[in-house]
Design a protein around this motif. Structure first.
Motif, short mmCIF file in Angstrom:
data_model
loop_
_atom_site.label_atom_id
_atom_site.label_comp_id
_atom_site.label_asym_id
_atom_site.label_seq_id
_atom_site.Cartn_x
_atom_site.Cartn_y
_atom_site.Cartn_z
N GLY A 139 1.21 -0.56 1.90
CA GLY A 139 0.26 0.54 1.16
C GLY A 139 -0.02 -0.61 -0.12
N GLY A 140 -0.52 0.50 -1.36
CA GLY A 140 -0.86 0.07 -2.38
C GLY A 140 0.37 0.46 -3.53
N SER A 141 1.43 1.60 -2.96
CA SER A 141 2.42 2.40 -3.91
C SER A 141 3.53 1.17 -3.80
N ASP A 181 -0.92 7.32 -10.99
CA ASP A 181 -0.05 7.48 -10.59
C ASP A 181 1.31 7.21 -9.92
N SER A 182 0.88 6.61 -9.00
CA SER A 182 2.19 5.89 -8.63
C SER A 182 3.45 4.90 -9.78
N PHE A 183 3.02 5.07 -10.42
CA PHE A 183 3.92 3.68 -11.49
C PHE A 183 4.58 4.57 -12.26
N ALA A 232 -2.96 -3.77 -14.67
CA ALA A 232 -4.48 -3.59 -15.19
C ALA A 232 -5.36 -3.05 -13.64
N THR A 233 -5.93 -1.77 -13.85
CA THR A 233 -6.69 -1.62 -13.06
C THR A 233 -7.95 -1.88 -12.28
N ALA A 234 -8.25 -2.21 -11.32
CA ALA A 234 -9.39 -2.75 -10.98
C ALA A 234 -10.08 -1.44 -9.79
N SER A 236 -10.77 2.65 -10.69
CA SER A 236 -9.42 3.28 -10.75
C SER A 236 -10.25 4.73 -9.53
N THR A 237 -8.81 5.03 -9.65
CA THR A 237 -9.42 6.20 -8.08
C THR A 237 -10.08 7.39 -8.87
N ALA A 238 -9.98 8.01 -10.27
CA ALA A 238 -11.19 9.15 -10.37
C ALA A 238 -12.39 8.60 -10.80
N ALA A 264 -6.01 -2.08 -5.72
CA ALA A 264 -5.72 -1.59 -4.61
C ALA A 264 -6.94 -0.80 -3.55
N TYR A 265 -7.32 -0.87 -4.88
CA TYR A 265 -9.44 -0.45 -3.72
C TYR A 265 -10.05 -1.05 -4.41
N GLY A 266 -10.38 -1.60 -5.59
CA GLY A 266 -11.24 -2.49 -5.62
C GLY A 266 -11.30 -3.79 -5.42
N ALA A 292 -5.79 -3.13 2.27
CA ALA A 292 -6.56 -3.42 3.20
C ALA A 292 -7.42 -2.11 3.92
N HIS A 293 -6.76 -1.26 4.06
CA HIS A 293 -7.26 0.13 4.57
C HIS A 293 -7.57 1.10 3.36
N LYS A 294 -8.46 0.01 2.67
CA LYS A 294 -9.37 1.53 1.49
C LYS A 294 -11.12 0.48 2.19
#
Ligand SMILES: *Cc1c(COP(=O)(O)O)cnc(C)c1O
Length: 470
Positions: A139-141, A181-183, A232-234, A236-238, A264-266, A292-294
């Motif tokens: 997964g992304g983590s 928060d995985s970081f 850089a987040t592409a 964000s979870t929220a 992970a998401y975007g 891919a699972h998102k």
């Protein structure tokens, strides 16, 4: 009486009906732990063997009744998608053949199918498949974990042998206030400590504030720390926010820091015309996470890690031993450049989903999800809600003047919606501290009619619980 089907035939009848019936099931379950435990204790005695056909209906019924159905068209939740047929079949086939992907010679077909799939996706991301390395992760983590390991390996020559104690200046990595928060878990796991994760404030668009980042990096370096990585987040979870990728890549270059894009998401944005421009610059990152699972609607877990620098990846996961088969000339040995050792065939479900839909089919599915999110946003505006997020991705965070500006009030409202069983939404605190309700179009099966149901559920709960508060 023993039914005249085999367990596999039973499965073949069951699987298609799950998606077909899903829209009529409640999205949520209110079961309590004790009820599930008693059911298990009553129905299953693991000292005995039981014919699968006798047990399967009970298991199936448990899953149907006691699950928050993330594949439901009215699950507007946390990036857990409906699943493609190719994805489900890929999962089953991978289990049945059970190839071992640690080494090329044990699984030439599987390793090359994964490579073929990842090469295709690298093309979509704008990466050169010849010079980059990529692999599937749980997964992304795990992909983010891999990125931090590679960045540390590259930036601190002593880290490989001596860990954090060997690093000159305490390592510091920078994420936005909206990052995953995985970081923190990862910093803990790699031994640089949770305090190594520095949280950069966001600007009015909830994106990482690059000016604030620059200031923090300079101050930390002055204090004797070593800034080594920017994430850089592409998506964000929220709130689905995409940080300014190009500016962060440029900043990282100048500072000699590793730039990782947590998409992970975007990441699915590169598969659709509408969103691709929003990911401009992703190809210049040192490494990328993409699940891919998102956004690709593949069953869990299927993360992906992409890296433009093979050397630190190979250095980080090198191993020497006598019991593994010798490397195959011209092959690649996944256990020597990934965190996992034994490797399952994660990529088959991604490959078969791409076979089933093709890039053009994905563009259509994802464009459809974005269009449904547009309907949702318009409906919220028409209903007097304020839109608090500006993501181009199919998700929205929103609030209402009648709802007290506390996370608890928003959580209560989301819980009231979920309790009615018709839809799933959640409450979040945005990166700027504001509480909000959050709805994400995660299913390619969600229609405008599902949105209409969600809107009337939200409105009913707001008026029911908060109508007297102003
Ligand atoms: C989901 C997500 C993760 C964690 O990925 P898993 O697949 O759940 O391990 C990390 N970062 C972002 C931005 C995510 O959306």
């Amino acid at each position: 009486m023993v039914p005249m089907v085999t367990p596999f035939e039973w499965l073949a009848q069951q699987l298609p009906s799950i998606a077909a019936r899903m829209g009529d099931l409640p999205v949520t379950s209110s079961v309590q732990p004790q009820q599930v435990r008693s059911f298990l204790a009553e129905h299953f005695d693991l000292e005995q063997s039981t014919p699968l056909l006798e047990a399967l209906p009970a298991v199936s019924s448990m899953l149907e009744r006691w699950t928050t159905h993330v594949t439901h068209p009215r699950y507007f939740g946390n990036f857990n998608p409906s699943v493609t047929d190719g994805g489900v079949i890929g999962e089953a086939l991978a289990a049945a053949w059970n190839p071992q992907l640690a080494v090329w010679c044990h699984a030439p077909a599987a390793v090359e199918i994964e490579r073929f799939t990842l090469d295709f996706l690298m093309g979509k991301l704008g990466l050169d498949a010849e010079s980059c390395l990529a692999h599937f992760t749980g997964g992304g983590s795990e992909a983010n974990h891999t990125a931090v390991i590679c960045a540390l390996t590259q930036c601190f020559p002593q880290w490989a042998e001596q860990g954090a104690a060997g690093c000159e200046g305490a390592p510091r990595l920078y994420v936005s206030a909206g990052a995953h928060d995985s970081f923190f878990k990862i910093a803990h796991a790699v031994g640089i400590g949770r305090a190594a994760v520095r949280i950069v404030p966001v600007d009015g668009d909830l994106q990482m504030d690059v000016t604030a980042l620059r200031k923090m990096v300079i101050e930390d370096a002055r204090a004797g720390c070593t800034p080594f990585m920017v994430v850089a987040t592409a998506g964000s979870t929220a709130a689905g926010t995409i940080d300014p990728l190009k500016r962060l890549v440029a900043f990282g270059r100048v500072q000699g820091m590793w730039v990782h894009v947590d998409a992970a998401y975007g990441g699915f944005g590169v598969l659709t015309e509408r969103l691709r421009p929003h990911l401009d610059g992703i190809a210049f990152a040192d490494s990328i996470t993409f699940d891919a699972h998102k956004g690709m609607s593949v069953p869990m877990g299927a993360g992906m890690f992409f890296c433009r620098h093979p050397k630190p990846v190979e250095a980080a996961f090198a191993a020497a031993n006598s019991y593994m088969p010798a490397p195959t000339a011209g092959g690649s040995e996944p256990y020597l450049n990934t965190l996992q050792w034994s490797r399952r065939f994660i990529g088959l479900k991604v490959f078969l989903s791409l076979v089933e839909h093709g890039a053009r089919g994905y563009d259509t599915l994802l464009e459809g999800q974005c269009a449904v999110a547009d309907v949702l946003i318009q409906g919220l505006i028409d209903g007097g809600w304020q839109i608090l997020s500006q993501s181009p991705l199919p998700m929205v965070c929103f609030s209402h003047q009648d709802v007290r500006a506390s996370l608890e009030a928003h959580e209560n409202l989301a819980a009231a919606v979920r309790k009615r069983g018709q839809a799933w939404i959640s409450a979040v605190t945005l990166a700027d501290g504001q509480p909000a309700l959050r709805a994400c179009v995660t299913s390619f099966r969600t229609t405008p009619a599902d949105v209409a149901t969600l809107l009337s559920e939200i409105q009913a709960c707001r008026i029911g619980r908060f109508g007297h508060i102003s």
